[in-house]
Design a protein around this motif. Structure first.
Motif, PDB file in Angstrom:
ATOM      1  N   TRP A 468       8.762   5.729  -7.377  1.00 47.05           N
ATOM      2  CA  TRP A 468       7.379   5.458  -7.002  1.00 47.05           C
ATOM      3  C   TRP A 468       6.529   6.728  -7.097  1.00 47.05           C
ATOM      4  CZ3 TRP A 468       5.105   1.022  -4.181  1.00 47.05           C
ATOM      5  CH2 TRP A 468       5.867  -0.129  -4.363  1.00 47.05           C
ATOM      6  N   GLY A 471       5.249   7.154 -10.462  1.00 50.40           N
ATOM      7  CA  GLY A 471       4.500   6.018 -10.993  1.00 50.40           C
ATOM      8  C   GLY A 471       3.004   6.275 -11.030  1.00 50.40           C
ATOM      9  N   GLN A 475       1.018   3.803  -6.397  1.00 47.22           N
ATOM     10  CA  GLN A 475       2.426   3.843  -6.019  1.00 47.22           C
ATOM     11  C   GLN A 475       2.759   5.157  -5.310  1.00 47.22           C
ATOM     12  OE1 GLN A 475       4.021   2.997 -10.010  1.00 47.22           O
ATOM     13  NE2 GLN A 475       5.001   1.171  -9.157  1.00 47.22           N
ATOM     14  N   LYS A 476       2.176   6.257  -5.796  1.00 43.40           N
ATOM     15  CA  LYS A 476       2.404   7.557  -5.152  1.00 43.40           C
ATOM     16  C   LYS A 476       1.899   7.552  -3.710  1.00 43.40           C
ATOM     17  CE  LYS A 476       1.957  10.201  -9.457  1.00 43.40           C
ATOM     18  NZ  LYS A 476       1.166  11.224 -10.181  1.00 43.40           N
ATOM     19  N   ALA A 479       4.142   5.398  -1.533  1.00 42.57           N
ATOM     20  CA  ALA A 479       5.401   6.096  -1.292  1.00 42.57           C
ATOM     21  C   ALA A 479       5.229   7.190  -0.241  1.00 42.57           C
ATOM     22  CB  ALA A 479       5.921   6.689  -2.595  1.00 42.57           C
TER      23      ALA A 479
END
Length: 512
Positions: A468, A471, A475-476, A479
């Motif tokens: 992630w 990504g 997504q970061k 995460a």
């Protein structure tokens, strides 16, 4: 004490979060360009003088004296003293402002002697715009000290929010509407003017807050009264100590100016480092000094020592997990927050390493705020000055030694080393007055073990979430939030299991 800490910490958190959002916009529009280096180098100059003559040295001497007059039942005498001190501080800084703005090319040469010509020109231009920020912020620090002494913590803690609001108005509204994206120097100029405006806005806000509480702080003809002489006597070591400490920043900035993007990278890492340091360290420093002063004035030495002990324990309870997370997974915070447009993956790597180096000293810098209150409340400013001499020497020597090996990450490493040296020396000077009985010492050890265990959990979770983190942007961010949630939950459970603290202790502290 903790109720006041929650108020200060809450508003400080608001300021830090907005400051982080501001840095996200700065990273997006300016990245680690020469404009970024120039802006932060120029801002360093008024901040340096503010910390020498304003919030640190001045308030550490002023608050105990002002508090003594109030404790003795002399509010009008106390208010006259505050007005006189305000006028002296304002007069000195006004002269400094009128001298330094025209002489900015010379001062900039001292600050960034190794910078490229284009960076140097921008430092001079931005510095001239922002230097009046010094006058406003030093006087604002004085008004904050007045308000804190009378038990008003919310407005002084809220005032710094205005700086971030005005800078965000420029970066988030003006720049897009005016289509200045890509006009880096123009963006730097606009942000510099927002800093100048924020200084006046904060000063006005705090002045009105004092006025509404019946404290009429207006300029008067400065007179050299016995109390002012005492203030200057106490300030002397504080000014020297703060001045010596600022030499570190000048040395660090001067060294970093030899490498393009170094100043910007240090600043972006420092912004994340200052999130917990500012919220926790500043809150303890603001709240503890008036409380310990009041207890000592009442002859309650044991209660004053107990307040220091509680401050030490709770500060470590809050900062050790932050240190662990930043050390084991710095990129998990830097990437999702900064990486976009002008801020590359390579920038993330550099800033992450710098953040980890800063984080090692995070508990130390919070402890310094707690420990210094024990000196300043006793009107002892000489000992912190002598300790500052040692720690500054350590910082300067370590910076010069580590920079050739670790680049600008070495400057962050030297900062952390100096912080821990400072703590050791301050603890030695306060031996017998720390309020750390056997129970609290055991709790400190358990807190350290809980933070270490949490660090291991975060390390494993960080690797599990790696797909992630590589990504797309959303997504970061998800995460990172998951990592924070996992870490916080693990730390709370482990700390309770190890009996580092308890729900009952936390409730008791906040009731106090």
């Amino acid at each position: 004490m903790l109720r006041a800490l929650s108020t200060v910490g809450g508003f400080t958190m608001m300021s830090r979060i907005l400051g982080l959002v501001r840095e996200i916009f700065m990273a997006a529009f300016l990245g680690t360009s020469i404009v970024t280096d120039a802006f932060y180098a120029a801002l360093r100059l008024p901040n340096m003088f503010r910390r020498i003559f304003g919030e640190g040295a001045f308030n550490s001497a002023f608050v105990p004296l002002f508090g003594r007059e109030l404790a003795e039942g002399n509010p009008e005498v106390a208010h006259r003293f505050a007005r006189n001190a305000f006028s002296w501080l304002g007069g000195v800084l006004l002269v400094a402002t009128l001298v330094i703005i025209p002489g900015m090319p010379w001062f900039a040469k001292l600050l960034v002697p190794l910078a490229e010509p284009d960076t140097y020109v921008l430092v001079v231009a931005y510095g001239r715009i922002m230097f009046s920020y010094l006058l406003c912020m030093a006087l604002s620090a004085h008004l904050s000290g007045v308000l804190n002494t009378v038990g008003v913590f919310s407005m002084p803690a809220f005032a710094p929010v205005l700086l971030n609001v005005l800078m965000l108005a420029v970066l988030g509204v003006l720049v897009p509407l005016a289509h200045w994206q890509g006009e880096l120097e123009l963006i730097g100029t606009a942000v510099s003017w927002s800093v100048c405006a924020a200084g006046f806005a904060q000063l006005l806000l705090l002045w009105v807050s004092c006025w509404r509480r019946g404290i009429r702080i207006v300029p008067v003809k400065p007179t050299l009264t016995p109390r002012i002489r005492r203030l200057m006597l106490l300030m002397g070591p504080g000014v020297l100590a703060a001045g010596i400490q600022q030499v570190n920043l000048v040395i660090g900035t001067a060294i970093a100016s030899s490498q393009e993007s170094a100043i910007g990278s240090l600043n972006y890492a420092d912004r994340l480092f200052q999130m917990p340091n500012g919220m926790i360290g500043a809150a303890f420093g603001v709240v503890l000094l008036p409380e310990i002063t009041r207890l000592l004035r009442g002859g309650n030495e044991l209660a004053a020592n107990d307040a220091i002990g509680r401050g030490l324990l709770f500060s470590m309870l809050l900062t050790l997990p932050a240190m662990a997370a930043f050390v084991v997974a710095p990129a998990a915070f830097v990437g999702p927050i900064y990486e976009r447009v002008q801020f590359s993956a390579e920038d993330t790597l550099h800033v992450s390493r710098t953040l980890a180096a800063f984080a090692v000293g995070l508990p130390a810098y919070v402890l310094v705020k707690v420990l210094q209150a024990g000196y300043f409340a006793r009107e002892n400013t000489k000992s912190p000055m002598k300790i500052a001499l040692v720690t500054v020497s350590v910082n300067a020597v370590a910076s010069l030694a580590l920079f050739p090996v670790f680049s600008f990450v070495g400057i962050a490493m030297a900062t952390s080393l100096a912080g821990w040296v400072n703590v050791v020396l301050l603890v030695h000077g306060l031996r017998g007055s720390l309020g750390l009985g056997p129970k609290r010492r055991k709790q400190l050890v358990r807190t350290l073990l809980a933070a270490a265990a949490m660090g291991a959990v975060v390390y494993v979770a960080n690797h599990a979430l790696e797909p992630w983190f590589t990504g797309v942007q959303w997504q970061k961010v998800v995460a990172m939030l998951l990592l924070v949630g996992v870490g916080a939950t693990a730390y709370a459970l482990i700390a309770m299991a190890l009996k580092a603290t308890s729900i009952a202790e936390l409730r008791h502290g906040f009731r106090r």
